[in-house]
Design a protein around this motif. Structure first.
Motif, short mmCIF file in Angstrom:
data_model
loop_
_atom_site.label_atom_id
_atom_site.label_comp_id
_atom_site.label_asym_id
_atom_site.label_seq_id
_atom_site.Cartn_x
_atom_site.Cartn_y
_atom_site.Cartn_z
N GLY A 21 0.80 -1.22 0.00
CA GLY A 21 0.00 0.00 0.00
C GLY A 21 0.83 1.27 0.00
O GLY A 21 0.30 2.36 0.16
N CYS A 22 2.13 1.18 -0.16
CA CYS A 22 2.98 2.36 -0.20
C CYS A 22 2.92 2.99 -1.59
O CYS A 22 2.86 2.29 -2.60
CB CYS A 22 4.44 2.00 0.08
SG CYS A 22 4.76 1.51 1.77
N THR A 23 2.93 4.28 -1.59
CA THR A 23 3.02 4.96 -2.88
C THR A 23 4.47 4.91 -3.35
O THR A 23 5.37 4.56 -2.60
CB THR A 23 2.59 6.44 -2.76
OG1 THR A 23 3.50 7.10 -1.88
CG2 THR A 23 1.17 6.55 -2.24
N LYS A 24 4.68 5.26 -4.58
CA LYS A 24 6.03 5.24 -5.14
C LYS A 24 6.94 6.19 -4.36
O LYS A 24 8.09 5.88 -4.07
CB LYS A 24 5.97 5.63 -6.62
CG LYS A 24 7.26 5.46 -7.35
CD LYS A 24 7.08 5.75 -8.84
CE LYS A 24 8.36 5.54 -9.61
NZ LYS A 24 8.21 5.80 -11.03
N LYS A 25 6.43 7.37 -3.99
CA LYS A 25 7.22 8.34 -3.26
C LYS A 25 7.58 7.80 -1.88
O LYS A 25 8.72 7.94 -1.42
CB LYS A 25 6.46 9.66 -3.13
CG LYS A 25 7.23 10.76 -2.49
CD LYS A 25 6.45 12.05 -2.46
CE LYS A 25 7.27 13.15 -1.81
NZ LYS A 25 6.53 14.41 -1.78
N GLU A 26 6.62 7.19 -1.19
CA GLU A 26 6.89 6.62 0.13
C GLU A 26 7.92 5.50 0.04
O GLU A 26 8.80 5.39 0.88
CB GLU A 26 5.60 6.06 0.74
CG GLU A 26 4.62 7.12 1.18
CD GLU A 26 3.30 6.51 1.60
OE1 GLU A 26 2.64 7.15 2.43
OE2 GLU A 26 2.92 5.44 1.11
N THR A 52 11.33 7.03 -0.42
CA THR A 52 11.78 7.62 0.85
C THR A 52 12.26 6.54 1.80
O THR A 52 13.33 6.65 2.40
CB THR A 52 10.65 8.43 1.51
OG1 THR A 52 10.22 9.43 0.59
CG2 THR A 52 11.10 9.06 2.79
N ASN A 53 11.48 5.47 1.94
CA ASN A 53 11.86 4.37 2.82
C ASN A 53 13.16 3.73 2.34
O ASN A 53 14.03 3.39 3.14
CB ASN A 53 10.76 3.31 2.88
CG ASN A 53 9.54 3.82 3.60
OD1 ASN A 53 9.61 4.77 4.36
ND2 ASN A 53 8.40 3.19 3.35
N GLY A 62 20.89 4.63 6.46
CA GLY A 62 21.14 4.00 7.75
C GLY A 62 22.19 2.91 7.66
O GLY A 62 23.07 2.80 8.51
N THR A 63 22.12 2.11 6.60
CA THR A 63 23.11 1.05 6.41
C THR A 63 24.48 1.64 6.17
O THR A 63 25.48 1.18 6.72
CB THR A 63 22.70 0.17 5.21
OG1 THR A 63 21.39 -0.34 5.45
CG2 THR A 63 23.66 -0.99 5.03
#
Length: 65
Positions: free
Chosen positions: A16-21, A24-25, A32-33
């Motif tokens: 359910g994530c949009t392409k932008k989300e 970003t994730n 972080g890695t």
């Protein structure tokens, strides 16, 4: 192997994530890695330097005795 890609595609479509989300994730995970990797390299270098210093100290005290 083909089933693996189908499974990944199905999971991505059902999140359910949009392409932008998603982007970003993804960037947050990469950043972080990268940060953890760099911190690990610094800690390893520091511990190696400390080990070398302690090794020199031990050698000097052994020679003095």
């Amino acid at each position: 192997m083909k089933y693996f890609f189908i499974l990944i595609a199905a999971l991505l479509l059902t999140t359910g994530c949009t392409k932008k989300e998603f982007k970003t994730n993804w960037h947050n995970v990469k950043d972080g890695t990268s940060k953890r990797w760099n911190d690990g390299k610094k800690d390893f270098k520091k511990s190696t330097e400390e080990y070398e210093e302690n090794k020199k100290k031990d050698t000097n005290t052994t020679k003095a005795n």
